[in-house]
Design an enzyme around this catalytic site. Structure first.
Site, PDB file in Angstrom:
ATOM      1  N   SER A 135       0.822  -1.203   0.000  1.00 32.74           N
ATOM      2  CA  SER A 135       0.000   0.000   0.000  1.00 32.74           C
ATOM      3  C   SER A 135       0.859   1.258   0.000  1.00 32.74           C
ATOM      4  O   SER A 135       1.953   1.276   0.588  1.00 32.74           O
ATOM      5  CB  SER A 135      -0.897   0.005   1.243  1.00 32.74           C
ATOM      6  OG  SER A 135      -1.530   1.257   1.420  1.00 32.74           O
ATOM      7  N   TYR A 162      -2.851  -0.197   9.876  1.00 34.49           N
ATOM      8  CA  TYR A 162      -2.953  -0.796   8.547  1.00 34.49           C
ATOM      9  C   TYR A 162      -1.638  -0.635   7.790  1.00 34.49           C
ATOM     10  O   TYR A 162      -1.090  -1.602   7.242  1.00 34.49           O
ATOM     11  CB  TYR A 162      -4.091  -0.142   7.768  1.00 34.49           C
ATOM     12  CG  TYR A 162      -4.109  -0.490   6.302  1.00 34.49           C
ATOM     13  CD1 TYR A 162      -4.461  -1.766   5.886  1.00 34.49           C
ATOM     14  CD2 TYR A 162      -3.751   0.456   5.325  1.00 34.49           C
ATOM     15  CE1 TYR A 162      -4.462  -2.096   4.527  1.00 34.49           C
ATOM     16  CE2 TYR A 162      -3.761   0.137   3.988  1.00 34.49           C
ATOM     17  CZ  TYR A 162      -4.121  -1.138   3.590  1.00 34.49           C
ATOM     18  OH  TYR A 162      -4.115  -1.464   2.253  1.00 34.49           O
TER      19      TYR A 162
END
Length: 330
Positions: A135, A162
């Site tokens: 990501s 995350y």
């Protein structure tokens, strides 16, 4: 990789997800056999996930396993039994803000799940290439200057759990590639949108609220910018990376985005135009874990695969809105 050199089915984890479902279709379209894996959890509406799977269910070369990727024994058995030599690992617990509420979901899906796939890969005879989803959040809240984020920049200060789990996955992959001498590519996804998208993403959520007349909350007082990338362009990059593995023992990290950040308010204006309605906007401060801007330098992926994002935001939003109205019979 040419038609004649493809070997065995491709395992796609997260096949009921937004990107996974699109990647599975593209692989099937070019004559691959695909095994999809997904737990189909309730992080967002499972009915949307089931609808995505329904588009794959009638395809002869597609098989589906409803399974938890964190179940290491099951994943290892599946990969070995099916003769899988290539994996596109997209399953994960997504969402920055959700990680503030349910941190252990990220431990199981992102960390334990990634380790499970690494173990399955390293034990598979003749394994060729693992492509996995990282990501852009690993870059942290880096001020946006005149150039995009590059893969060689530091990624040691994630600002959400995350992001921390995604960076941890990159490091685990580096160690496995080094120890067990198989090829891996980590793709640092920027903001993806388009038909069949995730309801927790801004464009989807804003469309629903604008059409219902509910106010939309714009965080960061409208100062945030995102590198929005249309799903078809993203799939081009994923497949291109899969077809160009690094040398055995290599672990490569690549940005995948549009190289064209757009301000959040500009995106809202584009969505208002496509929907033919004005949004009721409520400005909010930055939320914990959010970053101000994302901006992908995709030159490495371009050089490797010929990747070229083609769909501009206005066109992509038009396509999304057409799908949204059709899916919801509006």
């Amino acid at each position: 990789m040419t038609e004649g050199t493809r070997t065995g089915p491709v395992l796609v984890t997260g096949a009921a997800g937004f990107i996974g479902h699109a990647v599975a279709h593209r692989l099937l379209d070019r004559g691959e056999r695909v095994i999809g894996v997904d737990i189909v959890d309730d992080y967002y509406d499972p009915a949307l996930k089931e609808a995505r799977l329904a588009t794959l269910a009638g395809r002869d070369a597609f098989a589906f396993e409803r399974a938890d990727i964190a179940d290491a024994d099951r994943m290892r058995a599946l990969v070995a039994t099916a003769g899988v030599r290539r994996i596109v690992h997209l399953a994960a617990q997504a969402g920055v803000r959700y990680s503030l509420e349910n941190p252990f979901a990220y431990q199981r899906s992102n960390l334990q799940g990634h380790l499970s796939i690494l173990e399955a890969s390293r034990h598979a005879p003749g394994f060729e290439h693992l492509v996995y989803a990282s990501s852009s959040s690993v870059y942290g809240d880096r001020p946006m200057g005149g150039a995009g984020f590059t893969e060689d920049e530091p990624a040691g200060a994630p600002v959400s759990l995350y992001a921390a789990t995604k960076r941890a996955c990159e490091l685990m992959s580096h160690s496995y590639a080094h120890l067990y001498r198989y090829s891996q590519t980590g793709l640092r996804f920027f903001t993806v949108y388009g038909p069949w998208g995730r309801p927790d993403m801004a464009i989807f959520g804003f469309a629903a609220k604008i059409l219902s007349g509910d106010p939309i909350e714009i965080y960061g007082e409208g100062r945030m910018a995102r590198d929005f990338t249309y799903i078809d362009d993203i799939v081009d990059g994923v497949i291109g990376a899969l077809d160009h593995p690094p040398a055995p023992g290599g672990q490569r990290l690549l940005n995948i985005g549009s190289n064209d950040p757009v301000g959040l308010l500009d995106m809202v204006r584009s969505l208002e135009r496509a929907l033919g309605r004005d949004a009721v906007k409520v400005m909010r401060p930055m939320q914990p874990g959010d970053v101000t801007a994302t901006y992908a330098d995709v030159s490495a992926l371009m050089e490797l695969t010929g990747y070229r994002p083609r769909v501009r935001l206005d066109e992509g939003i038009d396509r999304f809105v057409a799908w949204y109205r059709d899916f919801h019979d509006m």
